[in-house]
Design a protein around this motif. Structure first.
Motif, PDB file in Angstrom:
ATOM      1  N   ARG A 210     -10.597   7.217  -2.838  1.00  0.00           N
ATOM      2  CA  ARG A 210      -9.330   7.597  -2.201  1.00  0.00           C
ATOM      3  C   ARG A 210      -8.376   6.408  -2.098  1.00  0.00           C
ATOM      4  NH1 ARG A 210      -8.774  12.484  -0.464  1.00  0.00           N
ATOM      5  NH2 ARG A 210     -10.586  13.844  -0.199  1.00  0.00           N
ATOM      6  N   ARG A 211      -8.876   5.240  -2.438  1.00  0.00           N
ATOM      7  CA  ARG A 211      -8.036   4.038  -2.412  1.00  0.00           C
ATOM      8  C   ARG A 211      -8.402   3.195  -3.640  1.00  0.00           C
ATOM      9  NH1 ARG A 211      -8.305  -0.076   2.580  1.00  0.00           N
ATOM     10  NH2 ARG A 211      -7.095   1.580   3.569  1.00  0.00           N
TER      11      ARG A 211
ATOM     12  N   LYS B 267      -5.299  15.086  -5.724  1.00  0.00           N
ATOM     13  CA  LYS B 267      -5.350  14.610  -4.335  1.00  0.00           C
ATOM     14  C   LYS B 267      -4.387  13.445  -4.164  1.00  0.00           C
ATOM     15  CE  LYS B 267      -9.276  11.525  -5.204  1.00  0.00           C
ATOM     16  NZ  LYS B 267     -10.656  11.155  -4.829  1.00  0.00           N
ATOM     17  N   THR B 268      -4.162  13.064  -2.920  1.00  0.00           N
ATOM     18  CA  THR B 268      -3.351  11.881  -2.624  1.00  0.00           C
ATOM     19  C   THR B 268      -4.265  10.660  -2.629  1.00  0.00           C
ATOM     20  OG1 THR B 268      -1.770  13.136  -1.307  1.00  0.00           O
ATOM     21  CG2 THR B 268      -1.875  10.751  -0.927  1.00  0.00           C
ATOM     22  N   ILE B 269      -3.832   9.630  -3.353  1.00  0.00           N
ATOM     23  CA  ILE B 269      -4.627   8.397  -3.454  1.00  0.00           C
ATOM     24  C   ILE B 269      -3.768   7.232  -2.987  1.00  0.00           C
ATOM     25  CG2 ILE B 269      -5.842   6.823  -5.023  1.00  0.00           C
ATOM     26  CD1 ILE B 269      -6.440   9.224  -6.825  1.00  0.00           C
ATOM     27  N   GLU B 270      -4.342   6.383  -2.141  1.00  0.00           N
ATOM     28  CA  GLU B 270      -3.638   5.177  -1.689  1.00  0.00           C
ATOM     29  C   GLU B 270      -3.756   4.110  -2.777  1.00  0.00           C
ATOM     30  OE1 GLU B 270      -3.682   1.818   1.878  1.00  0.00           O
ATOM     31  OE2 GLU B 270      -4.835   3.691   2.125  1.00  0.00           O
TER      32      GLU B 270
ATOM     33  N   ASN C 235       0.874  -1.178   0.000  1.00  0.00           N
ATOM     34  CA  ASN C 235       0.000   0.000   0.000  1.00  0.00           C
ATOM     35  C   ASN C 235       0.911   1.227   0.000  1.00  0.00           C
ATOM     36  OD1 ASN C 235      -1.676  -2.169   0.686  1.00  0.00           O
ATOM     37  ND2 ASN C 235      -3.098  -0.835   1.760  1.00  0.00           N
ATOM     38  N   ILE C 236       0.874   1.996  -1.095  1.00  0.00           N
ATOM     39  CA  ILE C 236       1.721   3.202  -1.149  1.00  0.00           C
ATOM     40  C   ILE C 236       0.843   4.409  -1.472  1.00  0.00           C
ATOM     41  CG2 ILE C 236       3.754   1.870  -1.849  1.00  0.00           C
ATOM     42  CD1 ILE C 236       3.416   2.927  -4.659  1.00  0.00           C
ATOM     43  N   ASN C 237       1.288   5.587  -1.038  1.00  0.00           N
ATOM     44  CA  ASN C 237       0.548   6.826  -1.290  1.00  0.00           C
ATOM     45  C   ASN C 237       1.063   7.493  -2.556  1.00  0.00           C
ATOM     46  OD1 ASN C 237      -1.144   6.684   0.960  1.00  0.00           O
ATOM     47  ND2 ASN C 237       0.453   7.575   2.282  1.00  0.00           N
ATOM     48  N   GLY C 238       0.154   7.739  -3.472  1.00  0.00           N
ATOM     49  CA  GLY C 238       0.496   8.473  -4.696  1.00  0.00           C
ATOM     50  C   GLY C 238       0.051   9.916  -4.561  1.00  0.00           C
ATOM     51  N   LYS C 239       1.002  10.864  -4.600  1.00  0.00           N
ATOM     52  CA  LYS C 239       0.674  12.286  -4.436  1.00  0.00           C
ATOM     53  C   LYS C 239       0.460  12.909  -5.813  1.00  0.00           C
ATOM     54  CE  LYS C 239       2.972  12.696   0.025  1.00  0.00           C
ATOM     55  NZ  LYS C 239       4.012  13.386   0.833  1.00  0.00           N
TER      56      LYS C 239
END
Length: 765
Positions: free
Chosen positions: A673-674, A593-596, A585-589
């Motif tokens: 968001r994910r 918006k930021t999406i997991e 699980n990584i956060n894409g900025k």
């Protein structure tokens, strides 16, 4: 007066006295006005015979009185009995016969008492027939022999009248037929020869005539109803007036004429025969069919055969429906949007859904016809066999290129995993799993047993492993339940690895808890990333593709921390990392918006490269990750050409090539968001089949070596047969495959051919 002074009774004088008594007896029997014998009269008659038999020769008249006894019956029969019978016919003659027989037995009983002294001494010494037997023989020789044919015909006529619905005097028939039995004096010969044989022939003729009309006029159910009623009435007939010995013979005659002779025509009736009854779910009629035919030798075989054909046809139709529906679904999906080139996964999803429907329908079909076997066919083994053979036919057909074993595994997977489409109660899940395991038994009994069986193991293993590893199992108890059922059905060898997998996961959870405690007590070792590691035992799990993936620095630190922790527990085990099964699980900025992002380890490693570089070529990514082209193309395809375009690709085509360039897509967005980004699926069926073939070769080799090691010298045919017998529990090896393995073992110096006889092999130690 003493006995020596007793007056001698001459024969004529004594017989005159006896005749008076006999005449009185006859008058009583004829119903004429006559006083019954007094005790004194009885004693005088008895004493007269006694005296005449105990006088000294030549006045011992025992022989003469024995003959006179018989003559008395003959005279009475000729003068009174026969004339009264000859003038009557049919039922009246039968009534008269019953009356005369009853009177005759009374006369025999009384005269036998008067002449009792003859029975006690004279007859015993001379070994002559007893008085009772002489009396009955007179009736048999004079009355029975003359009238038996007329009596038999009259009785049979009345029986046929009753069959036609007329009321008859059953008690009369019972009394008449008792005469046939009693005349035999303990033997059934007269009853059988003089009555039963003709009665059975007449019964056969009667029902033959009836059947020839009914088979044309009536439907199969109506015909069977009549046949059942007729058989019931014939048994009833026996209980009321025929001898019990006749029941089996009579029933067999009726069954033969009504059922055996017309069985084919009856069962094959176009609109109402056995096939139609199965088609129209006529449970009551099928039950009647079973009741009627199960008492006939081999009577159930044609019914079981039709049942087998019907179930086979229904199952084959399900296979065809599934094939058609799957292909139509895929065609429709392509037709809806031809320009968009629908992803293969959508087509596969359509096929997969159809497979689920197919398995459900097969289970329903099995439930339906198992109920038929239990209820209509009284759980008879012949119908269990028919059902088994029918299901073996279509359960071993492929649907859309997928074997039944794989479909069953997929079906179980859908039931067991969290969030599956089947929202079932625990009881329903247990029941469904039980039914799936029963279907698996049909697969394992075919000639291609090995391939399906081993594929089934591989499929179940693969599905179970993914479900357990990715925590998709709705209930651990259900996992253990299906393993228990599989073990019962297929044996411990089938499930030992799967049981090990479940046990591994329990140990892995404990191991993860210990790892988290370790990080808590060693804060400097914490990599700063949430890490979950599942340690598995190599022998239990399917073989997974491993690679020398070059991990990004963040991931390398995680691996090193876990290695240090694991070495505190054991220094004798080596960890091999299977990155292909990992998830990240990584956060894409992104700009919006930021999406997991939920990705596989390969995908995550590729994306992390773009933290250090804005633009990378295909070859640069390949070099940095150290991945094979196949794996790299798949992961880049999922990140740049599929639904979620995390990377932009140049040129902007739908396929990945070694000349492509990639850069991070900052404008990517999604309403969620994910998001989970799947890898394109890999078709592993070919590899499964190859693995199966490889395992089969090993098994054949091991079997041949075991046999030759114990036998030392063995002929070709015997070696092949023993090898087949040994392996038949697991699969049915092909003779050519065994021959090929023998040749291979010869080249590897395990065996050698005899120089004189090439069909003889020797084991080389």
């Amino acid at each position: 007066m003493t006995m020596n002074q007793r007056k001698t009774i001459e024969l004529e004088e004594g017989w005159d006295f006896m005749e008076k008594g006999i005449t009185k007896l006859k008058r009583i029997l004829e119903g004429l006005q006559e006083v019954q014998f007094s005790s004194e009269e009885y004693m005088m008659l008895y004493t007269t015979i006694y005296n005449m038999c105990t006088q000294k020769p030549p006045h011992d008249y025992s022989q003469q009185l024995y003959e006179k006894y018989k003559e008395a019956f003959e005279e009475y029969i000729n003068s009174m009995v026969l004339p009264s019978l000859r003038e009557k016919h049919d039922e009246f003659m039968l009534r008269e016969l019953v009356k005369r027989w009853a009177n005759h037995k009374v006369m025999v009983r009384w005269l036998s008492r008067f002449f009792h002294y003859l029975d006690r001494y004279f007859i015993t010494r001379r070994s002559l027939p007893a008085l009772n037997e002489v009396g009955l023989t007179c009736f048999r020789d004079l009355v029975y022999q003359e009238l038996k044919v007329k009596v038999r015909d009259a009785v049979i006529s009345l029986i046929d009248q009753e069959r036609e619905g007329e009321q008859i005097d059953r008690a009369l028939l019972k009394n008449v037929l008792d005469i046939f039995v009693e005349i035999g004096m303990g033997q059934m010969e007269e009853y059988e020869k003089d009555f039963e044989d003709d009665m059975l022939k007449d019964s056969a003729d009667y029902y033959s005539r009836k059947a020839s009309n009914w088979i044309i006029e009536d439907s199969c159910p109506d015909y069977m109803l009549k046949a059942e009623q007729c058989l019931k009435k014939e048994r009833d007939r026996v209980s009321h007036y025929l001898h019990s010995n006749s029941e089996q013979k009579l029933v067999e005659k009726v069954q033969n004429e009504l059922l055996v002779v017309n069985s084919t025509q009856l069962l094959e009736k176009e609109h109402s025969g056995c096939r139609a009854l199965l088609r129209d779910d006529k449970v009551e009629d099928l039950s009647r069919m079973y009741r009627l035919f199960h008492k006939i030798p081999k009577g159930l075989e044609p019914i079981a055969n039709i049942f087998k054909q019907h179930v086979t046809a229904e199952g084959t139709a399900l296979v065809q429906q599934a094939e058609d529906a799957a292909s139509n679904k895929v065609s429709a999906l392509f037709h809806l949007s031809p320009a968009s080139k629908m992803p293969l996964s959508m087509a596969e999803s359509a096929v997969c859904l159809q497979e689920q429907v197919f398995v459900r329908k097969v289970i329903e079909l099995h439930d339906k016809y198992m109920a038929y076997v239990n209820e209509c066919f009284a759980n008879h083994t012949l119908f269990h066999k028919a059902l088994k053979e029918a299901f073996e036919v279509f359960c071993n057909k492929n649907v859309s290129g997928c074997s039944s074993a794989e479909m069953l595994a997929s079906f179980c997977d859908n039931i067991l995993k969290k969030g599956g489409s089947e929202k079932l109660s625990d009881e329903a899940i247990e029941d469904t799993l039980d039914k799936v395991v029963k279907l698996l038994a049909y697969i394992s009994d075919k000639d291609l047993f090995a391939e399906f069986y081993r594929q089934a193991v591989a499929s179940f293993m693969k599905k179970l492993s993914r479900r357990l590893l990715f925590d998709k199992s709705a209930n651990d108890d259900h996992e253990r339940l299906i393993l228990t059922k599989l073990k019962q059905q297929c044996g411990g060898q089938f499930t030992s690895k799967m049981e090990g997998m479940v046990t591994d996961l329990t140990l892995a959870k404990e191991n993860q808890n210990n790892f988290e405690k370790y990080l808590g007590t060693n804060p400097n070792a914490n990599p700063g990333i949430d890490l979950t590691v599942t340690v598995l035992t190599t022998g239990f799990w399917p073989s997974y593709k491993s690679s020398d993936l070059s991990l990004p620095a963040e991931m390398v630190k995680c691996v090193e921390v876990f290695k240090e922790f694991y070495q505190t527990k054991t220094k004798h085990r080596k960890l091999s990392w299977i990155y292909s099964l990992g998830t990240c699980n990584i956060n894409g900025k992104f700009e919006a918006k930021t999406i997991e992002l939920i990705l596989g380890t390969y995908q995550a490693a590729a994306l992390l490269l773009f933290n250090a570089s804005d633009r990378l070529s295909y070859s640069e990514i390949k070099t940095q990750l150290n991945l094979a082209d196949d794996d790299l193309v798949r992961l880049l395809q999922s990140l740049s050409c599929a639904k979620y375009k995390i990377l932009n690709k140049e040129p902007n085509t739908r396929t990945v090539t070694p000349n492509d360039y990639f850069e991070f897509n900052p404008k990517f967005t999604d309403r969620m968001r994910r998001v989970r980004i799947p890898l394109p699926p890999v078709d592993e069926r070919k590899r499964v089949v190859e693995d199966v073939d490889k395992d089969r070769r090993y098994a054949i080799d091991a079997s041949i070596v075991r046999i030759m090691k114990s036998r030392k010298v063995l002929g070709h045919q015997q070696l092949v047969m023993e090898c087949v017998e040994q392996l038949s529990r697991m699969f049915k090896p092909d003779f050519k495959a065994i021959k090929k393995r023998i040749e291979d073992l010869i080249t590897r110096d395990y065996l050698e051919r005899d120089k004189e006889n090439p069909n003889l092999f020797r084991y080389l130690a």
